[in-house]
Design an enzyme around this catalytic site. Structure first.
Site, PDB file in Angstrom:
ATOM      1  N   SER A  72       2.548   2.379   3.695  1.00 52.29           N
ATOM      2  CA  SER A  72       1.947   1.322   4.521  1.00 52.29           C
ATOM      3  C   SER A  72       2.690   1.035   5.815  1.00 52.29           C
ATOM      4  CB  SER A  72       1.813   0.034   3.695  1.00 52.29           C
ATOM      5  OG  SER A  72       0.697   0.124   2.842  1.00 52.29           O
ATOM      6  N   LYS A  75       0.488   1.114   8.843  1.00 46.69           N
ATOM      7  CA  LYS A  75      -0.241  -0.016   9.433  1.00 46.69           C
ATOM      8  C   LYS A  75       0.441  -0.563  10.679  1.00 46.69           C
ATOM      9  CE  LYS A  75      -2.463  -1.238   5.078  1.00 46.69           C
ATOM     10  NZ  LYS A  75      -1.701  -0.485   4.066  1.00 46.69           N
ATOM     11  N   SER A 132      -0.790  -6.174   4.058  1.00 47.90           N
ATOM     12  CA  SER A 132      -0.905  -4.711   4.062  1.00 47.90           C
ATOM     13  C   SER A 132      -2.214  -4.287   3.408  1.00 47.90           C
ATOM     14  CB  SER A 132       0.288  -4.075   3.342  1.00 47.90           C
ATOM     15  OG  SER A 132       0.468  -2.745   3.728  1.00 47.90           O
ATOM     16  N   LYS A 233       7.835  -4.556   8.557  1.00 46.38           N
ATOM     17  CA  LYS A 233       6.794  -3.998   7.679  1.00 46.38           C
ATOM     18  C   LYS A 233       7.400  -3.213   6.525  1.00 46.38           C
ATOM     19  CE  LYS A 233       2.426  -3.340   6.754  1.00 46.38           C
ATOM     20  NZ  LYS A 233       2.771  -3.256   5.311  1.00 46.38           N
TER      21      LYS A 233
END
Length: 280
Positions: A72, A75, A132, A233
C-alpha cells in the site's frame, strides 16, 4: 568514521540496522539496548533507506535498490497523481468521485463502498492516506483515466518523470501482483516529493483518523503517536512484509525513513524507532 560507514559496518557485523547512536558496534552492546522485537535477524525482504530532506544526504542505506513489492505504499503515488490532477484543474477538490462495481469489489482494506456510491475528493484523499482503502484507490484511478489499468500505466510514466527508475505500477492500490515493484530508495524519494511538490496536501498524511458516514475510521500508522513523526504511509501484503515510509523531525532537520520487509508491524515500527533514535 562517517555515520553511513558506521551503519554499514554494524549491519554487516550483526545483521541489524543500528549504529551511530550506540557505543561501538559489538553484538553484545547492541543487543542489550534493543527491544525484543528487533533482536531477531532481519528477514530476506528487509530494506532500509534514510535521507536528510534538507541536504539530500543519504544517512542510511541497506539493500535500498533491491527490488521489493510496495504494497500500500503504492497509494502514495495514487495520491500524487490525484494531487497533480487537482493542481492541473482536471478535477476540483470539491468534486465527487463515482464508485463502480469493479472498485466496490476490491478486497480489504477498504471503505466498504457500494456500486453507485459517490465520495468527495476530500474523503477519497483521507481514505487513501489514513485507511489505505483499496476500493477508493480503484475508484480514483477509474475516474481520472477511465480504467485502473490506464491509471497504473500513467502512474508508472509519472514515476519515471520523477526519477523513480525502479518502480512499476500495475494497479492503484498495491494489491498483490508480481509486476508491481519498487525499491526502498524510490519510496523514500516519493515521500520527499510528496512533501515538497505537494506540500499543501501533506497534512493529510499526518491524520490518524477521520469520520465517514458517522463512523470513525482509524489508520494503521501507529508511529504517528511518536515524538517528531508527522507522516506518511504504511503498507502490507504477504509477499512484501510490513513496509513504511516515515517522516520525522529532529531538531532543525527532517528525515524520511523507509523500512520494508518487516516480519510484523510491531517489529517494523521498532526498527524505525531505533533508526530515529540514532539520527543526529
Amino acid at each position: 568514521m562517517k555515520a553511513g560507514t558506521v551503519w554499514r559496518a554494524c549491519a554487516l557485523a550483526i545483521s541489524l540496522v543500528l549504529g551511530p547512536a550506540l557505543a561501538g558496534c559489538s553484538t553484545q552492546s547492541v543487543l542489550e539496548t534493543m527491544p525484543a522485537e528487533t533482536r531477531a535477524p532481519l528477514s530476506a525482504r528487509y530494506a532500509a533507506h534514510v535521507v536528510d530532506v534538507g541536504s539530500g544526504r543519504v544517512v542510511l542505506t541497506q539493500d535500498a535498490n533491491a527490488v521489493r513489492y510496495p504494497a500500500s505504499l503504492t497509494k502514495m503515488m495514487t495520491l500524487y497523481m490525484l494531487f497533480d490532477a487537482i493542481e492541473a484543474g482536471r478535477i476540483d477538490r470539491g468534486a465527487t468521485i463515482p464508485v463502480s462495481a469493479y472498485a466496490a469489489a476490491k478486497p480489504p482494506s477498504k471503505l466498504g463502498l457500494k456500486a453507485g456510491d459517490q465520495i468527495s475528493v476530500d474523503t477519497a484523499i483521507r481514505a487513501l492516506a489514513v485507511k489505505s482503502a483499496n476500493d477508493v484507490a480503484a475508484a480514483v484511478g477509474e475516474h481520472l483515466y477511465g480504467s485502473e489499468t490506464a491509471f497504473a500505466q500513467a502512474m508508472t510514466s509519472r514515476a519515471r518523470q520523477l526519477g523513480l527508475r525502479s518502480t512499476r505500477f500495475v494497479n492503484a492500490s498495491g494489491l498483490p501482483d508480481a509486476g508491481q515493484v519498487t525499491t526502498a530508495a524510490d519510496m523514500t524519494t516519493l515521500g520527499i516529493l510528496l512533501m515538497t511538490n505537494h506540500q499543501r496536501y501533506y497534512p493529510y498524511f499526518s491524520q490518524r483518523e477521520f469520520t465517514f458516514r458517522g463512523r470513525t475510521i482509524r489508520g494503521h500508522n501507529h508511529l504517528l503517536k511518536d515524538p517528531g513523526v508527522d507522516g506518511i504511509k504504511t503498507g502490507y501484503i504477504r509477499a512484501s512484509g510490513f513496509n513504511i515510509v516515515t517522516s520525522v523531525k529532529k531538531g532543525p532537520r527532517r528525515y524520511v525513513v523507509t523500512v520494508m520487509g518487516g516480519d510484523s508491524a510491531r517489529e517494523r515500527d521498532e526498527r524505525v524507532r531505533q533508526i530515529i533514535a540514532s539520527l543526529r
